[in-house]
Design an enzyme around this catalytic site. Structure first.
Site, PDB file in Angstrom:
ATOM      1  N   ASP A 197       0.805  -1.222   0.000  1.00  0.00           N
ATOM      2  CA  ASP A 197       0.000   0.000   0.000  1.00  0.00           C
ATOM      3  C   ASP A 197       0.839   1.273   0.000  1.00  0.00           C
ATOM      4  OD1 ASP A 197       0.896  -0.520   2.588  1.00  0.00           O
ATOM      5  OD2 ASP A 197      -1.070  -1.075   3.310  1.00  0.00           O
ATOM      6  N   ASP A 211      -7.973  -2.861  14.154  1.00  0.00           N
ATOM      7  CA  ASP A 211      -9.326  -3.237  13.735  1.00  0.00           C
ATOM      8  C   ASP A 211      -9.318  -4.488  12.841  1.00  0.00           C
ATOM      9  OD1 ASP A 211      -8.092  -2.249  11.510  1.00  0.00           O
ATOM     10  OD2 ASP A 211      -9.588  -0.687  11.073  1.00  0.00           O
ATOM     11  N   HIS A 263      -7.434  -4.832  10.045  1.00  0.00           N
ATOM     12  CA  HIS A 263      -7.127  -4.607   8.627  1.00  0.00           C
ATOM     13  C   HIS A 263      -5.798  -5.251   8.230  1.00  0.00           C
ATOM     14  CE1 HIS A 263      -5.159  -0.534   9.812  1.00  0.00           C
ATOM     15  NE2 HIS A 263      -4.172  -1.283   9.347  1.00  0.00           N
ATOM     16  N   GLU A 320      -9.752  -1.909   5.155  1.00  0.00           N
ATOM     17  CA  GLU A 320     -10.402  -1.605   6.415  1.00  0.00           C
ATOM     18  C   GLU A 320     -11.635  -2.492   6.587  1.00  0.00           C
ATOM     19  OE1 GLU A 320      -8.752   0.087   8.409  1.00  0.00           O
ATOM     20  OE2 GLU A 320      -8.386   2.161   7.837  1.00  0.00           O
TER      21      GLU A 320
HETATM   22  C1  F6R Z   1       1.222  -1.397   6.080  1.00  0.00           C
HETATM   23  C2  F6R Z   1       0.001  -2.175   6.225  1.00  0.00           C
HETATM   24  C3  F6R Z   1      -0.837  -2.113   7.447  1.00  0.00           C
HETATM   25  C4  F6R Z   1      -0.043  -2.306   8.737  1.00  0.00           C
HETATM   26  C5  F6R Z   1      -0.957  -2.208   9.945  1.00  0.00           C
HETATM   27  C6  F6R Z   1      -0.192  -2.373  11.239  1.00  0.00           C
HETATM   28  O1  F6R Z   1       1.844  -1.646   4.845  1.00  0.00           O
HETATM   29  O2  F6R Z   1      -0.322  -2.839   5.311  1.00  0.00           O
HETATM   30  O3  F6R Z   1      -1.817  -3.114   7.372  1.00  0.00           O
HETATM   31  O4  F6R Z   1       0.572  -3.567   8.706  1.00  0.00           O
HETATM   32  O5  F6R Z   1      -1.594  -0.972   9.930  1.00  0.00           O
HETATM   33  O6  F6R Z   1       0.684  -1.293  11.386  1.00  0.00           O
HETATM   34  P1  F6R Z   1       1.786  -1.288  12.535  1.00  0.00           P
HETATM   35  O7  F6R Z   1       2.752  -2.369  12.176  1.00  0.00           O
HETATM   36  O8  F6R Z   1       2.410   0.071  12.446  1.00  0.00           O
HETATM   37  O9  F6R Z   1       1.079  -1.557  13.805  1.00  0.00           O
END
Ligand code: F6R
Length: 256
Positions: free
Chosen positions: A63, A132, A134, A139
């Site tokens: 992403d 959440d 994701h 989301e």
């Molecule tokens: C980032 C991504 C997100 C993160 C998630 C957890 O490329 O795809 O799904 O893996 O938001 O983020 P952290 O690791 O910062 O808790």
């Protein structure tokens, strides 16, 4: 799903690093799907220290934020170069990260999907998880069949990521993300989660119903998923003892 629970994030990361390294060594011209955020930082450091050969690998990131340039310090382009790519011998032409400044976003997303397919598909997709549930930036209520597309971040995710931007108001509202359907097509997935703020999302993803209310739960449909957890993120799993027992009795021939 293989659930590996380790005492600390460091120990869980070491196991994850061995898995990634084995994929790179087995298939030097393979395709890796990569993630950003806090969770994989330690893993990237481990991989750099392993001095693996990245010269023939192709990478696709999950992403990117819409509306910020690759040079923006908080872009996922910057993140990847700073934390991984500049430290390994990856070929720049083989690095793929969604373009947050694409003029024609649907056209860009279709080309991203085509390029993944043209390389032969992703061999190993690395994933973190949001509080959440994701994965990527799919989301809650994202279609479980979704493909790469634009998504609107939830207020919760913008709040969670405000720490990187120095204020919630600076976090973009939109992202381009691989879809859940895209992720499920990877040959293997590796999900990492650390810390107690991930415990509920992990319990729901692993032991709850498959539901778009926890997008990571879609991984239950995937034939080859490894989940590396520390004690805190595993705390709400009902079958913790069973997962530990399974890992402790893993046959010798089953490599990580
Ligand atoms: C980032 C991504 C997100 C993160 C998630 C957890 O490329 O795809 O799904 O893996 O938001 O983020 P952290 O690791 O910062 O808790």
């Amino acid at each position: 799903m293989e659930i590996i629970i380790q005492p600390t994030p460091e120990a869980a990361t070491k196991i994850a690093a061995r898995l990634v390294a084995s994929v790179i060594q087995t298939k030097p011209a393979g395709v890796l799907g990569l993630a950003t955020g806090s969770t994989p930082l330690r893993l990237y450091r481990e991989l750099v220290e392993m001095k693996l050969d990245w010269s023939k690998l192709t990478t696709f990131n999950l992403d990117e934020y819409v509306g910020i340039s690759p040079q923006h310090p908080q872009s996922y382009h910057s993140f990847m170069w700073e934390n991984l790519f500049q430290h390994v011998n990856v070929a720049t032409k083989n690095v793929n990260i969604p373009d947050g400044l694409a003029k024609d976003i649907p056209g860009f997303c279709a080309r991203y999907e085509n390029k993944i397919a043209a390389t032969g598909g992703i061999d190993l997709q690395l994933l973190g998880i949001g509080t959440d549930g994701h994965i990527g930036f799919n989301e809650q209520t994202s279609s479980l069949a979704s493909r790469t597309r634009i998504k609107t971040l939830t207020p919760q995710t913008r709040q969670d990521n405000a720490r990187f931007f120095g204020g919630e108001e600076k976090v973009p509202h939109h992202v381009i993300t691989m879809g859940i359907g895209t992720i499920l097509e990877a040959r293997q997935c590796l999900l990492l989660a650390f810390g107690k703020n991930k415990a509920r999302a992990i319990a729901e993803a692993v032991e709850g119903p498959i539901t778009s209310m926890n997008p990571a739960s879609a991984l239950q449909q995937h034939p080859k998923v490894t989940v590396c957890l520390d004690e805190e993120s595993a705390a709400e799993l009902k079958l913790q003892d069973y997962y530990r027992y399974v890992y402790d009795h893993k046959p010798d021939w089953q490599t990580i």
